[in-house]
Design an enzyme around this catalytic site. Structure first.
Site, PDB file in Angstrom:
ATOM      1  N   TYR A   9       0.817  -1.207   0.000  1.00  0.00           N
ATOM      2  CA  TYR A   9       0.000   0.000   0.000  1.00  0.00           C
ATOM      3  C   TYR A   9       0.858   1.269   0.000  1.00  0.00           C
ATOM      4  CZ  TYR A   9      -4.471  -2.336   1.182  1.00  0.00           C
ATOM      5  OH  TYR A   9      -5.621  -3.087   1.158  1.00  0.00           O
ATOM      6  N   CYS A  40      -1.440  -1.327   9.948  1.00  0.00           N
ATOM      7  CA  CYS A  40      -0.648  -0.844   8.817  1.00  0.00           C
ATOM      8  C   CYS A  40      -0.565   0.671   8.950  1.00  0.00           C
ATOM      9  CB  CYS A  40      -1.324  -1.227   7.504  1.00  0.00           C
ATOM     10  SG  CYS A  40      -0.629  -0.432   6.037  1.00  0.00           S
ATOM     11  N   ASN A  41       0.642   1.192   8.923  1.00  0.00           N
ATOM     12  CA  ASN A  41       0.813   2.638   9.062  1.00  0.00           C
ATOM     13  C   ASN A  41       0.238   3.392   7.875  1.00  0.00           C
ATOM     14  OD1 ASN A  41       2.823   3.579  11.471  1.00  0.00           O
ATOM     15  ND2 ASN A  41       3.206   1.463  10.878  1.00  0.00           N
ATOM     16  N   CYS A 161       6.417   0.959  10.317  1.00  0.00           N
ATOM     17  CA  CYS A 161       5.856   0.018   9.352  1.00  0.00           C
ATOM     18  C   CYS A 161       5.946  -1.365   9.974  1.00  0.00           C
ATOM     19  CB  CYS A 161       6.626   0.057   8.030  1.00  0.00           C
ATOM     20  SG  CYS A 161       6.093  -1.195   6.831  1.00  0.00           S
ATOM     21  N   THR A 162       4.906  -2.162   9.825  1.00  0.00           N
ATOM     22  CA  THR A 162       4.883  -3.473  10.472  1.00  0.00           C
ATOM     23  C   THR A 162       5.944  -4.425   9.920  1.00  0.00           C
ATOM     24  OG1 THR A 162       3.076  -4.018   8.945  1.00  0.00           O
ATOM     25  CG2 THR A 162       2.479  -3.439  11.201  1.00  0.00           C
ATOM     26  N   HIS A 163       6.455  -4.153   8.719  1.00  0.00           N
ATOM     27  CA  HIS A 163       7.502  -5.012   8.160  1.00  0.00           C
ATOM     28  C   HIS A 163       8.868  -4.759   8.793  1.00  0.00           C
ATOM     29  CE1 HIS A 163       4.526  -5.738   5.038  1.00  0.00           C
ATOM     30  NE2 HIS A 163       5.325  -6.592   4.428  1.00  0.00           N
TER      31      HIS A 163
END
Length: 242
Positions: A9, A40-41, A161-163
């Site tokens: 995204y 998700c940021n 960011c979750t990643h």
């Protein structure tokens, strides 16, 4: 629910991120969810406010959608000593300026200096399981050096960011001593616990079954392999259409 068929995204427009996020929220609502967290940021930055202010009153004013940016912003004051904060995020989150706006609003009296840095290569590195490659080290060092050159006094870096936590071992190699790195997972979990304590009417709506179901818009096998990296456990997902 991972919308893995349409990720990432981070580089998409506000309208597209809102459309995709709204579809995912409606899917979860249709499955009976009373409370949805946008983990998700980019979705939190580009879609959350519209969903909260425009969609929820029309769909069901008793349901709730929360994001990950506000909890992180509220907690940042507990970590910084000199008020110089760095945000490492996707291009979409940076462009939204959500962290700048939220920090200025919540910590207006503290005069924090916030520097943002987009890290567009970090998500593809994680998605392709290249965290331990020379290329990962190159791009991690590149973005960290850039943000620290912009403000050498930064004492707190937010992995927005979750990643990004999956790159933490590489990130730590290039972070000077004395800089605190904030990961959002535990912060968001504590914030959710606090939210439910303050909103017993919502807390009573939630089940106590302790079950986890993984849903994905992508082929299940591909998602399961990636999700296992995040969860540090075997994952079996179910495919859904939005």
């Amino acid at each position: 629910l991972g919308d893995n068929a349409r990720t990432p995204y981070g580089t998409r427009s506000f309208d597209v991120v809102y459309k995709y996020t709204r579809e995912a929220v409606l899917k979860l609502f249709g499955m009976g969810c009373k409370l949805v967290i946008l983990a998700c940021n980019t979705a939190s930055a580009k879609a959350l406010r519209t969903i909260q202010q425009v969609d929820l009153p029309r769909i069901d004013s008793q349901r709730r959608v929360l994001g990950v940016i506000r909890p992180s912003v509220e907690a940042v004051a507990d970590f910084t000593g000199n008020g110089h904060i760095g945000i490492l995020a996707t291009s979409g989150t940076v462009a939204s300026e959500s962290y700048l706006l939220e920090i200025a609003k919540i910590h207006s009296e503290k005069g924090f200096l916030v520097t943002q840095q987009a890290c567009p290569m970090w998500v593809p590195i994680v998605e392709n399981n290249e965290m331990n490659s020379p290329g990962a080290a190159f791009f991690v060092q590149k973005y960290i050096d850039t943000i620290l050159q912009a403000d050498p006094q930064i004492d707190t870096l937010v992995l927005a960011c979750t990643h990004y936590p999956l790159l933490r071992s590489v990130i730590d190699r290039f972070i000077p001593e004395g800089i605190t790195v904030i990961q959002q997972g535990e912060i968001v979990a504590r914030s959710l616990k606090d939210y439910l304590c303050r909103h017993p009417e919502m807390e009573r709506e939630l089940s106590r079954r302790g079950q986890i179901e993984f849903l994905t818009t992508e082929k299940g096998g591909m998602f399961d392999k990636m999700a296992a990296l995040f969860m540090q456990a075997e994952v079996t997902s179910r495919h859904v259409e939005l």
